[in-house]
Scaffold this motif. Structure first.
Motif, mmCIF file in Angstrom:
data_model
loop_
_atom_site.group_PDB
_atom_site.id
_atom_site.type_symbol
_atom_site.label_atom_id
_atom_site.label_comp_id
_atom_site.label_asym_id
_atom_site.label_seq_id
_atom_site.Cartn_x
_atom_site.Cartn_y
_atom_site.Cartn_z
ATOM 1 N N UNK A 51 -4.916 1.773 -3.712
ATOM 2 C CA UNK A 51 -4.194 2.940 -3.215
ATOM 3 C C UNK A 51 -4.889 3.544 -2.000
ATOM 4 N N UNK A 52 -6.223 3.610 -2.050
ATOM 5 C CA UNK A 52 -6.972 4.170 -0.923
ATOM 6 C C UNK A 52 -6.820 3.292 0.320
ATOM 7 N N UNK A 53 -7.013 1.986 0.176
ATOM 8 C CA UNK A 53 -6.913 1.091 1.321
ATOM 9 C C UNK A 53 -5.479 1.026 1.848
ATOM 10 N N UNK A 54 -4.499 1.118 0.963
ATOM 11 C CA UNK A 54 -3.102 1.130 1.410
ATOM 12 C C UNK A 54 -2.831 2.370 2.253
ATOM 13 N N UNK A 55 -3.339 3.516 1.796
ATOM 14 C CA UNK A 55 -3.167 4.750 2.577
ATOM 15 C C UNK A 55 -3.824 4.626 3.941
ATOM 16 N N UNK A 73 4.166 -3.825 4.920
ATOM 17 C CA UNK A 73 3.287 -4.660 4.092
ATOM 18 C C UNK A 73 2.243 -3.812 3.392
ATOM 19 N N UNK A 74 1.659 -2.853 4.095
ATOM 20 C CA UNK A 74 0.687 -1.965 3.454
ATOM 21 C C UNK A 74 1.359 -1.109 2.372
ATOM 22 N N UNK A 75 2.615 -0.746 2.596
ATOM 23 C CA UNK A 75 3.345 -0.023 1.541
ATOM 24 C C UNK A 75 3.512 -0.915 0.311
ATOM 25 N N UNK A 76 3.850 -2.204 0.547
ATOM 26 C CA UNK A 76 3.917 -3.152 -0.564
ATOM 27 C C UNK A 76 2.578 -3.279 -1.270
ATOM 28 N N UNK A 77 1.506 -3.268 -0.490
ATOM 29 C CA UNK A 77 0.143 -3.298 -1.041
ATOM 30 C C UNK A 77 -0.095 -2.078 -1.937
ATOM 31 N N UNK A 78 0.438 -0.911 -1.515
ATOM 32 C CA UNK A 78 0.348 0.303 -2.334
ATOM 33 C C UNK A 78 1.127 0.140 -3.633
ATOM 34 N N UNK A 79 2.310 -0.487 -3.562
ATOM 35 C CA UNK A 79 3.110 -0.712 -4.769
ATOM 36 C C UNK A 79 2.374 -1.644 -5.731
ATOM 37 N N UNK A 80 1.673 -2.660 -5.185
ATOM 38 C CA UNK A 80 0.885 -3.556 -6.031
ATOM 39 C C UNK A 80 -0.153 -2.765 -6.809
ATOM 40 N N UNK A 81 -0.911 -1.916 -6.105
ATOM 41 C CA UNK A 81 -1.937 -1.125 -6.783
ATOM 42 C C UNK A 81 -1.355 -0.143 -7.775
ATOM 43 N N UNK A 82 -0.241 0.506 -7.406
ATOM 44 C CA UNK A 82 0.383 1.479 -8.308
ATOM 45 C C UNK A 82 0.965 0.784 -9.533
ATOM 46 N N UNK A 272 -10.170 -8.382 -0.226
ATOM 47 C CA UNK A 272 -9.777 -9.585 0.499
ATOM 48 C C UNK A 272 -8.383 -9.473 1.081
ATOM 49 N N UNK A 273 -7.449 -8.908 0.329
ATOM 50 C CA UNK A 273 -6.084 -8.755 0.821
ATOM 51 C C UNK A 273 -6.036 -7.780 1.998
ATOM 52 N N UNK A 274 -6.839 -6.725 1.939
ATOM 53 C CA UNK A 274 -6.900 -5.774 3.060
ATOM 54 C C UNK A 274 -7.381 -6.482 4.327
ATOM 55 N N UNK A 275 -8.427 -7.306 4.195
ATOM 56 C CA UNK A 275 -8.923 -8.063 5.334
ATOM 57 C C UNK A 275 -7.814 -8.930 5.931
ATOM 58 N N UNK A 276 -7.037 -9.559 5.068
ATOM 59 C CA UNK A 276 -6.000 -10.455 5.559
ATOM 60 C C UNK A 276 -4.937 -9.701 6.349
ATOM 61 N N UNK A 277 -4.513 -8.535 5.853
ATOM 62 C CA UNK A 277 -3.479 -7.773 6.556
ATOM 63 C C UNK A 277 -3.993 -7.287 7.904
ATOM 64 N N UNK A 278 -5.242 -6.790 7.938
ATOM 65 C CA UNK A 278 -5.812 -6.324 9.204
ATOM 66 C C UNK A 278 -5.950 -7.496 10.183
ATOM 67 N N UNK A 279 -6.357 -8.657 9.677
ATOM 68 C CA UNK A 279 -6.408 -9.842 10.534
ATOM 69 C C UNK A 279 -5.023 -10.149 11.095
ATOM 70 N N UNK A 280 -3.984 -10.020 10.277
ATOM 71 C CA UNK A 280 -2.620 -10.237 10.744
ATOM 72 C C UNK A 280 -2.246 -9.275 11.863
ATOM 73 N N UNK A 281 -2.675 -8.013 11.735
ATOM 74 C CA UNK A 281 -2.400 -7.032 12.791
ATOM 75 C C UNK A 281 -3.105 -7.432 14.086
ATOM 76 N N UNK A 282 -4.370 -7.806 13.983
ATOM 77 C CA UNK A 282 -5.158 -8.169 15.164
ATOM 78 C C UNK A 282 -4.605 -9.440 15.815
ATOM 79 N N UNK A 283 -4.166 -10.390 14.999
ATOM 80 C CA UNK A 283 -3.560 -11.604 15.532
ATOM 81 C C UNK A 283 -2.273 -11.274 16.274
ATOM 82 N N UNK A 284 -1.465 -10.388 15.719
ATOM 83 C CA UNK A 284 -0.218 -10.010 16.382
ATOM 84 C C UNK A 284 -0.499 -9.312 17.719
#
Length: 323
Positions: A51-55, A73-82, A272-284
């Motif tokens: 929840x913290x990393x999603x926020x 995607x980060x919102x989906x990440x929040x739903x996963x944690x919730x 690990x999932x947070x790292x992947x999403x941020x990497x996706x942002x940087x790649x884009x």
């Protein structure tokens, strides 16, 4: 347990507020031993990291104007944690579905973001329909089977496809870019019209992108290592549950919490999932040719988490770093 470490005995399990258990899974943590309002207290609270990393991720996307798909995607990440929070609190089957299927849906979002980028609009639409249909198929078939192994395999396969596709995109669109620039340099050396300023700018871009690629591979290695480490701990927790429970009762609380393998799974895979999403942002950002407009802020590889931020434009029109 050393005598100088204070510890208390594990309290016995009690009648839970959410009883009876209807989920098809019941993890290694004892049920309702800490409070009658949470079936698995450690497995529940470790989801606060999601929840913290999603926020933080959604806030970063909003403030820095990243592509909308990453905010979603980060919102989906929040739903996963919730969903996981609710599942481990109640051990109810509907909450189990929220937990597990939101993992599938979030990965399908990344699937679409990875494969649909720079495609014509009709192709993007078709890929969107395919991703949605795949998510619905997994949902229906999993609800029919009620076999957690199917969900785990589907999630692993989807994640692997998205990961390797992203690595391919990174290499195909950045590393060949260096080779092309190198060829341009050679031509420029033979072209008397090419100015020294143009040559210097090409070299600057090459050096910049080499550093970016090195950072990306560091993110992949660290994020994937933490993620797979979480899978390893999760496997050991399932296989040696009875022994781990005995050890926890032997050493008592609060030290026994350190042997809650599923809790470590949450912390490690969440990171690990947070790292992947941020990497996706940087790649884009790099695929959009905006390397000079954004920067990766990552003060320490091991003690901080990365984020992609827009550079601040100074009063004279030049770009300066935000940190």
């Amino acid at each position: 347990m050393p005598a100088w470490l204070p510890a208390i005995q594990y309290p016995p399990e009690q009648e839970g507020y959410w009883a009876p258990i209807t989920s098809t899974l019941d993890w290694c943590e004892e049920n309702y031993y800490a409070t009658r309002y949470s079936a698995e207290i450690v497995n529940t609270l470790t989801n606060l990291l999601f929840m913290h990393l999603a926020y933080e991720g959604m806030r970063n996307c909003w403030m820095n104007g990243h592509d909308r798909i990453f905010f979603i995607t980060f919102f989906g990440y929040l739903v996963v944690g919730s969903g996981s929070f609710a599942f481990h609190t109640t051990l109810k089957y509907p909450m189990q579905l929220v937990d597990e299927l939101s993992m599938i849906y979030t990965t399908c979002l990344m699937f679409w973001a990875t494969f649909a980028y720079s495609r014509p609009q009709p192709v993007q639409l078709l890929l969107g329909l395919f991703s949605g249909s795949l998510a619905l198929f997994i949902t229906g078939y999993y609800h029919y089977l009620k076999d957690p192994t199917f969900h785990q395999n589907a999630y692993a396969i989807l994640t692997a496809i998205v990961l390797f596709r992203s690595i391919f995109v990174m290499e195909a669109n950045i590393r060949p870019y260096f080779r092309k620039r190198h060829e341009d340099h050679e031509k420029a050396q033979q072209d008397p019209i090419s100015s020294q300023a143009e040559k210097a700018e090409r070299k600057r871009q090459d050096d910049r992108d080499r550093i970016i690629l090195k950072t990306m591979w560091s993110m992949i290695a660290l994020g994937l290592g933490v993620f797979l480490g979480g899978f390893g701990v999760w496997t050991l927790d399932n296989k040696y549950c009875s022994k781990l429970r005995a050890w926890r009762h032997e050493i008592g609380l609060p030290w026994g919490i350190l042997l809650e393998g599923h809790g470590w799974w949450h912390l490690m895979t969440g990171t690990g999932a947070y790292f992947y999403i941020v990497w996706g942002i940087w790649l884009r950002v790099c695929l959009n040719g905006q390397q000079d407009e954004f920067e990766m802020v990552w003060p320490s590889l091991l003690t901080s988490l990365p984020r992609v931020e827009r550079r601040v434009v100074a009063g004279n029109g030049s770009v300066k770093k935000t940190s």
